[in-house]
Design a protein around this motif. Structure first.
Motif, PDB file in Angstrom:
ATOM      1  N   ARG A   1      44.495  54.512  21.585  1.00 37.91           N
ATOM      2  CA  ARG A   1      45.304  53.523  22.300  1.00 37.91           C
ATOM      3  C   ARG A   1      46.474  54.219  22.963  1.00 37.91           C
ATOM      4  O   ARG A   1      46.740  55.398  22.733  1.00 37.91           O
ATOM      5  CB  ARG A   1      45.820  52.442  21.348  1.00 37.91           C
ATOM      6  CG  ARG A   1      44.702  51.591  20.757  1.00 37.91           C
ATOM      7  CD  ARG A   1      45.253  50.611  19.762  1.00 37.91           C
ATOM      8  NE  ARG A   1      44.188  49.780  19.196  1.00 37.91           N
ATOM      9  CZ  ARG A   1      44.322  49.034  18.137  1.00 37.91           C
ATOM     10  NH1 ARG A   1      45.481  48.992  17.502  1.00 37.91           N
ATOM     11  NH2 ARG A   1      43.313  48.306  17.687  1.00 37.91           N
TER      12      ARG A   1
ATOM     13  N   LEU B   1      52.512  54.067  20.760  1.00 36.88           N
ATOM     14  CA  LEU B   1      53.003  52.865  20.092  1.00 36.88           C
ATOM     15  C   LEU B   1      54.457  52.576  20.463  1.00 36.88           C
ATOM     16  O   LEU B   1      54.877  51.419  20.432  1.00 36.88           O
ATOM     17  CB  LEU B   1      52.863  53.032  18.582  1.00 36.88           C
ATOM     18  CG  LEU B   1      51.447  53.399  18.086  1.00 36.88           C
ATOM     19  CD1 LEU B   1      51.433  53.493  16.571  1.00 36.88           C
ATOM     20  CD2 LEU B   1      50.418  52.388  18.574  1.00 36.88           C
TER      21      LEU B   1
ATOM     22  N   SER C   1      59.256  49.566  20.313  1.00 39.12           N
ATOM     23  CA  SER C   1      57.787  49.632  20.271  1.00 39.12           C
ATOM     24  C   SER C   1      57.168  48.321  20.752  1.00 39.12           C
ATOM     25  O   SER C   1      57.834  47.283  20.851  1.00 39.12           O
ATOM     26  CB  SER C   1      57.322  49.931  18.842  1.00 39.12           C
ATOM     27  OG  SER C   1      57.639  48.830  17.995  1.00 39.12           O
TER      28      SER C   1
ATOM     29  N   ASP D   1      54.463  46.945  19.143  1.00 41.19           N
ATOM     30  CA  ASP D   1      54.246  46.304  17.854  1.00 41.19           C
ATOM     31  C   ASP D   1      53.439  45.003  17.979  1.00 41.19           C
ATOM     32  O   ASP D   1      53.828  43.962  17.483  1.00 41.19           O
ATOM     33  CB  ASP D   1      55.595  46.020  17.169  1.00 41.19           C
ATOM     34  CG  ASP D   1      55.419  45.886  15.656  1.00 41.19           C
ATOM     35  OD1 ASP D   1      54.279  46.108  15.186  1.00 41.19           O
ATOM     36  OD2 ASP D   1      56.403  45.566  14.984  1.00 41.19           O
TER      37      ASP D   1
ATOM     38  N   TYR E   1      50.362  44.980  16.784  1.00 42.92           N
ATOM     39  CA  TYR E   1      49.310  45.090  15.780  1.00 42.92           C
ATOM     40  C   TYR E   1      49.882  45.197  14.362  1.00 42.92           C
ATOM     41  O   TYR E   1      49.160  45.552  13.438  1.00 42.92           O
ATOM     42  CB  TYR E   1      48.435  46.311  16.061  1.00 42.92           C
ATOM     43  CG  TYR E   1      47.897  46.333  17.472  1.00 42.92           C
ATOM     44  CD1 TYR E   1      46.797  45.552  17.831  1.00 42.92           C
ATOM     45  CD2 TYR E   1      48.502  47.122  18.445  1.00 42.92           C
ATOM     46  CE1 TYR E   1      46.309  45.567  19.124  1.00 42.92           C
ATOM     47  CE2 TYR E   1      48.006  47.138  19.749  1.00 42.92           C
ATOM     48  CZ  TYR E   1      46.914  46.358  20.074  1.00 42.92           C
ATOM     49  OH  TYR E   1      46.439  46.378  21.356  1.00 42.92           O
TER      50      TYR E   1
ATOM     51  N   TYR F   1      52.703  47.255  13.172  1.00 42.78           N
ATOM     52  CA  TYR F   1      52.882  48.667  12.860  1.00 42.78           C
ATOM     53  C   TYR F   1      53.690  48.841  11.573  1.00 42.78           C
ATOM     54  O   TYR F   1      54.468  47.972  11.162  1.00 42.78           O
ATOM     55  CB  TYR F   1      53.625  49.396  13.987  1.00 42.78           C
ATOM     56  CG  TYR F   1      52.932  49.340  15.329  1.00 42.78           C
ATOM     57  CD1 TYR F   1      51.560  49.112  15.423  1.00 42.78           C
ATOM     58  CD2 TYR F   1      53.657  49.542  16.499  1.00 42.78           C
ATOM     59  CE1 TYR F   1      50.932  49.071  16.659  1.00 42.78           C
ATOM     60  CE2 TYR F   1      53.039  49.513  17.738  1.00 42.78           C
ATOM     61  CZ  TYR F   1      51.667  49.268  17.813  1.00 42.78           C
ATOM     62  OH  TYR F   1      51.063  49.227  19.036  1.00 42.78           O
TER      63      TYR F   1
ATOM     64  N   GLU G   1      52.866  53.683  12.947  1.00 37.83           N
ATOM     65  CA  GLU G   1      51.439  53.820  12.707  1.00 37.83           C
ATOM     66  C   GLU G   1      50.793  52.444  12.697  1.00 37.83           C
ATOM     67  O   GLU G   1      51.325  51.512  12.093  1.00 37.83           O
ATOM     68  CB  GLU G   1      51.197  54.535  11.377  1.00 37.83           C
ATOM     69  CG  GLU G   1      49.733  54.806  11.091  1.00 37.83           C
ATOM     70  CD  GLU G   1      49.533  55.592   9.806  1.00 37.83           C
ATOM     71  OE1 GLU G   1      48.375  55.863   9.449  1.00 37.83           O
ATOM     72  OE2 GLU G   1      50.559  55.932   9.151  1.00 37.83           O
ATOM     73  N   ASP G   2      49.629  52.338  13.379  1.00 38.05           N
ATOM     74  CA  ASP G   2      48.926  51.054  13.385  1.00 38.05           C
ATOM     75  C   ASP G   2      47.813  51.060  12.347  1.00 38.05           C
ATOM     76  O   ASP G   2      47.655  52.029  11.587  1.00 38.05           O
ATOM     77  CB  ASP G   2      48.398  50.737  14.789  1.00 38.05           C
ATOM     78  CG  ASP G   2      47.356  51.742  15.253  1.00 38.05           C
ATOM     79  OD1 ASP G   2      46.881  52.544  14.429  1.00 38.05           O
ATOM     80  OD2 ASP G   2      47.023  51.730  16.459  1.00 38.05           O
ATOM     81  N   SER G   3      47.036  49.985  12.336  1.00 37.67           N
ATOM     82  CA  SER G   3      45.995  49.836  11.317  1.00 37.67           C
ATOM     83  C   SER G   3      44.873  50.849  11.460  1.00 37.67           C
ATOM     84  O   SER G   3      44.137  51.097  10.498  1.00 37.67           O
ATOM     85  CB  SER G   3      45.421  48.408  11.367  1.00 37.67           C
ATOM     86  OG  SER G   3      44.892  48.138  12.667  1.00 37.67           O
TER      87      SER G   3
END
Length: 463
Positions: free
Chosen positions: A110, A113, A137, A139, A141, A143, A180-182
Motif C-alpha cells: 500500500r 501510512l 497519518s 489511519d 485501517y 494502525y 503499522e497496519d493489519s
C-alpha cells in the motif's frame, strides 16, 4: 530495478591521502543511517525493485586495523554496518528487519501510512504539548503506533497520541515514529523535536533584608541571588550613602562614622538578558558606647570655714554624650546646684570629707573620682591650691580680688554662655582684680593660662 550494493556510515570519519592531503570528512550518525535505510527500502518498494543488497552487515574495525593496515580509503565504509563493532544492533537494523518480514505479495503493498516523512515540533521548556498521531497519518485501517527510539521527555499514550514535556535541562532530539497496519505494512515518521528556552529572571531568596553594623568599623556585605538558567549575574546598588563603596567583586564595603544613621539601599541583580530582581536592604548603624572619663582619679581642695566656694566636675565624653554628675557621701555643708556644680560652705565645726563623684552618660557608661574636701585655715588653703596640675581658688562671697599661684600668667573671665567678660595679664604677682564693680549676681567662670598657654582649670564664683 535492483540495488546491488549500498551503505551509509553511522559514525563520523576524516580521511587523509598518502601525502597527508585532506581527502574528505563525513558526519555520520546512527539516526542518519536509519533515515537512509528507511528511505532506500521505501523507494525500492515504490519502484518495484527486485532486491536490495546492503554492503556490510557489521562494522569491520578489527579487519581494518589488522588486515587493511588502517587504510584511510577503507575507513570510509568501516562504520557502515547495521551492527556496530561490538555487535550491537543499530536503529537501521530495525528498519531492515521490518522490511525483511514484509509479505512478498505485491497486492498487499500500500501507499505510505504517514502523510509525510518528517515533521518538526517546537516546545517551550517547562511546558507540555500533546499531539495525536491521526494528524500525521491516514489511519483508515486502525494502525498501531510506537516509537523506534526513546526520548526521555516523550510519552506514547494508548489513545494514539504522544505527550512532549521537556525540562530546561533537556535538549533537542530526533524521534522516529512507526505506524503499522493489519498486514504488517510499516511506515516511519521522523519527528524533529526542538526546545525553546524562555529566559527566566534571576531572583533573590528574600525581598527585604536588614543588617546591623558598628559605627567606625569596616563591614562587608555580599549579595546572594540565584539564576535558574545559570546566566552570569551582575549586581548594582541605588541610594548608597557616602560611607559605602563597592569593590571589584560587587561586594559592599561599609564604613559609617558615629554621625551616620541608618539607611535603605536598593540592590538590583540582572542576567544581561533584560531580566532582573530587586532586594530592599536596610542598613542599621549602631554605636559602641564609650564611657565618660575624669581627668584625675582623685582631687583635693582646701576650704576655709565660713567662706563660700564652688567646684565643678570635669569629665569628657568621647561620644559627646550629655554627662550627668552624682555625688555620694556629701556633708551637710556641701550641695550640688541644678547645674550639678558643688557649692561648698563649711562652718567652724566642719571636718574634712571625701566625696565620690560619679559621671554617667545615660547609656551605661560611667566613671568615678574621689574629691577630698580639706577644711583648714587660709595658709593651708594657699599651700594645697598651688598644685600645678589643677587650680582651685577660694572666692569670698563679695570679694573682687583673687589669690592665684605665681605661675599663672593670664586669666580669662567668662559668663556661663561662654562669652569673655574680661582678660587680665597677671605677670608674676599673686593678686588680680576685676574692673567690673560690682559684679552682677550669677555664676562666673575664670580660666587660668600658664606660660605654655595651657588651660589649667575652670573656677566657679557664686554671687
Amino acid at each position: 530495478i535492483a540495488v546491488t550494493e549500498s551503505s551509509y556510515p553511522a559514525q563520523h570519519w576524516i580521511a587523509w591521502g598518502d601525502n597527508g592531503q585532506f581527502v574528505g570528512e563525513f558526519f555520520g550518525t546512527e539516526e542518519k543511517q536509519y533515515e537512509f535505510v528507511s528511505r532506500l527500502l521505501r523507494s525500492a518498494q515504490d519502484k518495484r525493485a527486485h532486491y536490495v543488497i546492503y554492503f556490510n552487515i557489521r562494522d569491520y574495525d578489527s579487519l581494518w586495523s589488522v588486515y587493511m593496515d588502517s587504510s584511510e580509503i577503507m575507513k570510509i565504509w568501516r562504520d557502515a554496518g547495521l551492527y556496530d563493532e561490538a555487535g550491537n544492533a543499530r536503529l537501521a537494523m530495525n528498519a531492515w528487519h521490518e522490511w525483511y518480514t514484509k509479505s512478498l505479495n505485491p497486492l498487499s503493498w500500500r501507499k505510505p501510512l504517514f502523510i509525510k516523512s518528517h515533521d518538526t515540533i517546537v516546545v517551550a521548556a517547562g511546558d507540555s504539548l500533546t499531539r495525536s498521531f491521526l494528524g500525521w497519518s491516514y489511519d483508515r485501517y486502525g494502525y498501531t503506533y510506537r516509537a523506534v527510539n526513546a526520548v526521555p521527555y516523550v510519552t506514547i499514550l494508548p489513545e494514539k497520541s504522544l505527550t512532549i514535556a521537556p525540562s530546561y535541562t533537556d535538549s533537542a532530539a530526533l524521534l522516529i515514529l512507526c505506524a503499522e497496519d493489519s498486514s504488517r505494512n510499516v511506515d516511519t515518521l521522523r519527528l524533529f523535536l526542538k526546545i525553546r528556552y524562555p529566559n527566566r529572571a534571576p531572583h533573590f531568596p528574600i525581598k527585604n533584608d536588614t543588617i546591623t553594623i558598628l559605627a567606625e568599623q569596616t563591614s562587608l556585605w555580599a549579595p546572594s541571588a540565584g539564576d535558574p538558567d545559570s546566566n552570569h549575574m551582575d549586581f548594582s546598588y541605588r541610594n548608597l550613602p557616602g560611607w559605602a563603596d563597592i569593590d571589584s567583586f560587587q561586594v559592599l564595603i561599609l564604613t559609617p562614622t558615629r554621625r551616620d544613621g541608618s539607611t535603605m539601599v536598593w540592590v538590583l541583580v540582572t542576567d544581561g538578558m533584560s531580566a532582573a530582581d530587586t532586594l530592599f536592604l536596610r542598613i542599621e548603624v549602631i554605636y559602641s558606647n564609650r564611657p565618660p572619663e575624669f581627668n584625675d582619679a582623685e582631687d583635693t581642695i582646701a576650704v576655709v570655714p565660713k567662706e563660700r566656694m564652688a567646684w565643678t566636675p570635669l569629665a569628657s565624653d568621647p561620644d559627646s554624650d550629655f554627662v550627668a554628675y552624682h555625688y555620694v557621701g556629701l556633708p551637710e555643708w556641701a550641695e550640688p546646684t541644678a547645674e550639678q556644680i558643688l557649692c561648698i560652705s563649711p562652718d567652724e565645726l566642719s571636718s574634712s570629707k571625701t566625696v565620690t563623684v560619679l559621671a554617667d552618660d545615660g547609656k551605661g557608661g560611667s566613671d568615678t573620682m574621689h574629691l577630698v574636701l580639706k577644711v583648714g585655715n587660709t595658709a593651708m588653703m594657699h599651700s594645697l591650691n598651688e598644685n600645678p596640675s589643677r587650680l582651685y581658688v577660694l572666692l569670698p562671697a563679695f570679694s573682687h580680688t583673687i589669690i592665684l599661684p605665681g605661675w599663672i600668667r593670664t586669666v580669662l573671665m567668662y559668663d556661663t554662655r561662654g562669652r569673655v567678660l574680661e582678660q587680665l595679664a597677671v605677670g608674676y604677682g599673686k593678686q588680680i582684680g576685676f574692673s567690673r564693680q560690682p559684679l552682677a549676681r550669677g555664676i562666673y567662670i575664670i580660666q587660668g593660662l600658664n606660660e605654655e598657654a595651657r588651660i589649667i582649670q575652670k573656677i566657679i564664683r557664686l554671687k
